[in-house]
Design an enzyme around this catalytic site. Sequence first.
Site, PDB file in Angstrom:
ATOM      1  N   TYR A 210      45.938  35.367  37.483  1.00 36.83           N
ATOM      2  CA  TYR A 210      44.718  34.642  37.117  1.00 36.83           C
ATOM      3  C   TYR A 210      43.779  34.532  38.322  1.00 36.83           C
ATOM      4  CZ  TYR A 210      41.704  31.009  35.191  1.00 36.83           C
ATOM      5  OH  TYR A 210      40.607  30.294  34.739  1.00 36.83           O
TER       6      TYR A 210
ATOM      7  N   ALA B  17      43.667  36.248  41.117  1.00 38.99           N
ATOM      8  CA  ALA B  17      43.138  37.541  41.585  1.00 38.99           C
ATOM      9  C   ALA B  17      42.023  38.026  40.661  1.00 38.99           C
ATOM     10  CB  ALA B  17      44.263  38.572  41.662  1.00 38.99           C
ATOM     11  N   SER B  18      42.210  37.837  39.350  1.00 40.86           N
ATOM     12  CA  SER B  18      41.171  38.307  38.409  1.00 40.86           C
ATOM     13  C   SER B  18      39.883  37.505  38.584  1.00 40.86           C
ATOM     14  CB  SER B  18      41.671  38.208  36.960  1.00 40.86           C
ATOM     15  OG  SER B  18      41.791  36.858  36.553  1.00 40.86           O
TER      16      SER B  18
HETATM   17  N1  LIG Z   1      39.824  25.334  31.091  1.00 41.95           N
HETATM   18  C1  LIG Z   1      39.799  25.346  32.407  1.00 41.95           C
HETATM   19  O1  LIG Z   1      40.316  24.415  33.075  1.00 41.95           O
HETATM   20  C2  LIG Z   1      39.142  26.470  33.151  1.00 41.95           C
HETATM   21  C3  LIG Z   1      39.021  26.358  34.539  1.00 41.95           C
HETATM   22  C4  LIG Z   1      38.415  27.379  35.247  1.00 41.95           C
HETATM   23  C5  LIG Z   1      37.917  28.477  34.592  1.00 41.95           C
HETATM   24  N2  LIG Z   1      38.052  28.574  33.234  1.00 41.95           N
HETATM   25  C6  LIG Z   1      37.526  29.764  32.583  1.00 41.95           C
HETATM   26  O2  LIG Z   1      36.623  29.365  31.567  1.00 41.95           O
HETATM   27  C7  LIG Z   1      36.590  30.356  30.555  1.00 41.95           C
HETATM   28  C8  LIG Z   1      36.777  29.696  29.207  1.00 41.95           C
HETATM   29  O3  LIG Z   1      38.081  29.166  29.164  1.00 41.95           O
HETATM   30  P1  LIG Z   1      38.534  27.977  28.207  1.00 41.95           P
HETATM   31  O4  LIG Z   1      39.301  27.056  29.051  1.00 41.95           O
HETATM   32  O5  LIG Z   1      37.398  27.478  27.423  1.00 41.95           O
HETATM   33  O6  LIG Z   1      39.619  28.747  27.318  1.00 41.95           O
HETATM   34  P2  LIG Z   1      39.784  29.017  25.769  1.00 41.95           P
HETATM   35  O7  LIG Z   1      39.433  27.813  24.965  1.00 41.95           O
HETATM   36  O8  LIG Z   1      41.135  29.618  25.618  1.00 41.95           O
HETATM   37  O9  LIG Z   1      38.666  30.131  25.481  1.00 41.95           O
HETATM   38  C9  LIG Z   1      38.833  31.457  25.839  1.00 41.95           C
HETATM   39  C10 LIG Z   1      37.840  32.273  25.034  1.00 41.95           C
HETATM   40  O10 LIG Z   1      37.922  33.647  25.435  1.00 41.95           O
HETATM   41  C11 LIG Z   1      38.023  34.456  24.266  1.00 41.95           C
HETATM   42  N3  LIG Z   1      38.756  35.678  24.576  1.00 41.95           N
HETATM   43  C12 LIG Z   1      40.016  35.798  25.078  1.00 41.95           C
HETATM   44  N4  LIG Z   1      40.346  37.102  25.164  1.00 41.95           N
HETATM   45  C13 LIG Z   1      39.285  37.810  24.715  1.00 41.95           C
HETATM   46  C14 LIG Z   1      39.026  39.199  24.544  1.00 41.95           C
HETATM   47  N5  LIG Z   1      39.938  40.136  24.832  1.00 41.95           N
HETATM   48  N6  LIG Z   1      37.816  39.580  24.069  1.00 41.95           N
HETATM   49  C15 LIG Z   1      36.895  38.648  23.760  1.00 41.95           C
HETATM   50  N7  LIG Z   1      37.072  37.329  23.879  1.00 41.95           N
HETATM   51  C16 LIG Z   1      38.260  36.922  24.342  1.00 41.95           C
HETATM   52  C17 LIG Z   1      38.761  33.567  23.247  1.00 41.95           C
HETATM   53  O11 LIG Z   1      38.488  33.932  21.914  1.00 41.95           O
HETATM   54  P3  LIG Z   1      39.398  34.904  20.998  1.00 41.95           P
HETATM   55  O12 LIG Z   1      40.820  34.588  21.313  1.00 41.95           O
HETATM   56  O13 LIG Z   1      38.968  34.561  19.599  1.00 41.95           O
HETATM   57  O14 LIG Z   1      38.989  36.280  21.393  1.00 41.95           O
HETATM   58  C18 LIG Z   1      38.107  32.219  23.532  1.00 41.95           C
HETATM   59  O15 LIG Z   1      36.886  32.113  22.843  1.00 41.95           O
HETATM   60  C19 LIG Z   1      37.698  31.356  30.913  1.00 41.95           C
HETATM   61  O16 LIG Z   1      37.131  32.463  31.572  1.00 41.95           O
HETATM   62  C20 LIG Z   1      38.580  30.573  31.853  1.00 41.95           C
HETATM   63  O17 LIG Z   1      39.303  31.401  32.734  1.00 41.95           O
HETATM   64  C21 LIG Z   1      38.644  27.594  32.500  1.00 41.95           C
END
Ligand SMILES: NC(=O)c1ccc[n+]([C@@H]2O[C@H](COP(=O)([O-])OP(=O)(O)OC[C@H]3O[C@@H](n4cnc5c(N)ncnc54)[C@H](OP(=O)(O)O)[C@@H]3O)[C@@H](O)[C@H]2O)c1
Length: 257
Positions: A156, A158-159
Amino acid sequence: MEQLNGKAQSIVWITGASSGIGFALVKRYLQAGWRVIASARSEGELADLVKQDSHLSFVAFDMVDKEQIEPIRDTLSQLVPHLDCVILNAGTCEYLDLEDEKTDWQMMERVMSVNYFGLVNSVDVCLPLLKRASQPLLVGVSSQAVQAAFPRAEAYGASKAAIRYFLSSLRMDLNADGVDVTCVLPGFVDTPLTRKNTFDMPFLMSSDEAAKRIDQALQGRPYEFAFPKRLSALLWLGRHLPKWWLGKFAPNKHDNS
Ligand SMILES: NC(=O)c1ccc[n+]([C@@H]2O[C@H](COP(=O)([O-])OP(=O)(O)OC[C@H]3O[C@@H](n4cnc5c(N)ncnc54)[C@H](OP(=O)(O)O)[C@@H]3O)[C@@H](O)[C@H]2O)c1
């Protein structure tokens, strides 16, 4: 050009919009009067909103699938003349388990493929439409995890570090075209992605609060926006006192001193 209250309506494409931060951003931009195109592989939490709000369109997109790049670009072009803002938020998280006898090293590639190459594919989709806007803004979502090492976050972290560098370099290359680029580094946000975590998440906030902070920050078009600041400060310490950080979060099991 679509109009709202006599003014040109701004248009945003948000990926990862079916849950969590992306879904909260969709609601926020709709409330602010934007035309919103929302993408993910499935509609998820968007389903009801798509039926109710004519300013919202859902475009299914699996960002890992390169075959979808051109068709999705065509679909977006048929829906809107340009994109004022793009928020590439979609992502996933998996942890490396070295205690497992059969450590899943393939996971490293899987996470990189979704988080990093998925974002690169998404830029490929939207760049022509962004360049047609008068003041375009391209936003990518990285993570505060890049600010100091976390255990089991090899893939995670690294990405997300790759995303951060990619965006900073892209900013140099798109400056001449007038495309601003912002990298967002969220701290812990309560979403389906983090609900799987079994460790303490300091300063955890709701996805609506995160979307509010991101929206407000983007109005100033910063190069980078890391939040919350309290977590940034803790991670700054972790970066500058690496031995303290290691002992705090990953103590040596054999060290009895
Ligand atoms: N929550 C945190 O604490 C946190 C902290 C730092 C950064 N982030 C980043 O914030 C972003 C949103 O995360 P979140 O926490 O809101 O997570 P989440 O609720 O799991 O949302 C992830 C979203 O990405 C979509 N997704 C996953 N794989 C995909 C693919 N192959 N193609 C297209 N869409 C895809 C999912 O939809 P589908 O499964 O329907 O495709 C979903 O809408 C992410 O990049 C995460 O790394 C989150």
